[in-house]
Design an enzyme around this catalytic site. Structure first.
Site, PDB file in Angstrom:
ATOM      1  N   SER A 198       0.838  -1.201   0.000  1.00 55.60           N
ATOM      2  CA  SER A 198       0.000   0.000   0.000  1.00 55.60           C
ATOM      3  C   SER A 198       0.864   1.237   0.000  1.00 55.60           C
ATOM      4  O   SER A 198       2.017   1.223   0.461  1.00 55.60           O
ATOM      5  CB  SER A 198      -0.901   0.001   1.249  1.00 55.60           C
ATOM      6  OG  SER A 198      -1.513   1.255   1.446  1.00 55.60           O
ATOM      7  N   TYR A 231      -2.069  -1.361  10.385  1.00 55.57           N
ATOM      8  CA  TYR A 231      -2.218  -1.698   8.964  1.00 55.57           C
ATOM      9  C   TYR A 231      -0.994  -1.239   8.177  1.00 55.57           C
ATOM     10  O   TYR A 231      -0.423  -2.010   7.390  1.00 55.57           O
ATOM     11  CB  TYR A 231      -3.480  -1.031   8.424  1.00 55.57           C
ATOM     12  CG  TYR A 231      -3.675  -1.137   6.933  1.00 55.57           C
ATOM     13  CD1 TYR A 231      -4.257  -2.265   6.366  1.00 55.57           C
ATOM     14  CD2 TYR A 231      -3.301  -0.099   6.084  1.00 55.57           C
ATOM     15  CE1 TYR A 231      -4.455  -2.365   4.993  1.00 55.57           C
ATOM     16  CE2 TYR A 231      -3.500  -0.175   4.714  1.00 55.57           C
ATOM     17  CZ  TYR A 231      -4.068  -1.312   4.181  1.00 55.57           C
ATOM     18  OH  TYR A 231      -4.263  -1.401   2.816  1.00 55.57           O
TER      19      TYR A 231
END
Length: 288
Positions: A180, A193
């Protein structure tokens, strides 16, 4: 077609369960590209995709099918979404096996790989894509249980799936990991995350070196803000409405705009790529 900069096409919405469902989203994510651009780049290949029931995973499954691959889709419990992915893959005249279970469980990962291999008799591409996220304003609010759960889904599963798949992956195979943009710029309300996504970058680079002599390529894709079920199932309606507006292109991306990166890395077009990360993120410059 994706909307232009400044257009607002995502009304306020929220889902009460993770990782979310695609069917209630408005608008529905775009997962299919124009088939006229396909040229059989993955003819005769078999892929296994975790988190393949919706969002980026679904778009990758469809793109792989359009390029000639059969697909195994691993998902948690979103059966309706998984069946829609299977329908889309089947509409490309390719086979699709759906496998439900928790990728945070190593025994399930072993079983899923074996089911896929028994079904198709080969495995050429592994896409580690499953993820979950739980925003918190403060690190103190992240419980030990949530921390472990996020790491189990987002990075331990990559180890589990890869270990199980390596027995079947021949020379010339490809492993593609979904990281990401948050791995590079961080995210104050998604600390755990983002930490897993940073770990995926290091995992990709290290595994690429470890498997180079076996001629198995390992790369990653680091999407920016992409319109997937994870968004309305994670954020409040007001944030969903603004999602992706701060990118240089002024909008969130569609899963169909990310899938070609996976096709490239899985095909012979990416034959000299290993240990690398592609960045479909709407124009944000990150330290790659």
């Amino acid at each position: 077609m994706p909307e232009k900069k400044g257009q607002s096409t995502r009304p306020k919405q929220q889902q009460k369960r993770q990782p979310g469902l695609e069917s209630p989203m408005r608008p529905r994510p775009q997962v299919q590209n124009d088939r006229r651009h396909c040229s059989g780049k993955l003819d005769g290949k078999v892929a296994l995709i975790t988190g393949g029931d919706s969002g980026i995973g679904r778009a990758v499954a469809v793109a792989f099918a359009q390029e000639g691959a059969d697909v195994s889709v691993v998902y948690l419990n979103e059966h309706e979404d998984a069946e829609e992915t299977k329908r889309l893959v089947s509409s490309e005249n390719r086979r699709c096996l759906t496998i439900a279970g928790d990728v945070g469980d190593e025994q399930f990962c072993n079983s899923a790989v074996e089911k896929a291999f028994r079904e198709f008799g080969q495995l050429d591409i592994l896409v580690n894509n499953a993820a979950e996220q739980h925003p918190h304003d403060k690190i103190e609010d992240i419980s030990a249980e949530q921390l472990e759960r996020t790491f189990r889904t987002n990075i331990l599963s990559f180890f589990f799936m890869t270990k199980a798949a390596l027995e079947h992956l021949p020379e010339g195979s490809a492993i593609i990991n979904t990281t990401s943009v948050t791995a590079y710029r961080g995210s104050p309300d998604l600390i755990d995350y983002s930490a897993t996504k940073g770990a995926i970058v290091a995992f990709t680079r290290s595994l690429a070196k470890a498997l180079a002599q076996r001629h198995i390529r390992v790369n990653a894709v680091a999407p920016g803000p992409i319109w997937t079920p994870l968004i309305p199932s994670t954020f409040p309606p007001e944030k969903v409405e603004r999602f992706g507006k701060d990118t240089p292109l002024g909008r969130p991306g569609e899963p169909a705009e990310v899938a070609p990166s996976y096709v490239f890395l899985a095909s012979d077009d990416g034959s000299y790529f290993t240990g690398q990360v592609l960045h479909p993120n709407g124009g944000e410059i990150v330290n790659a």
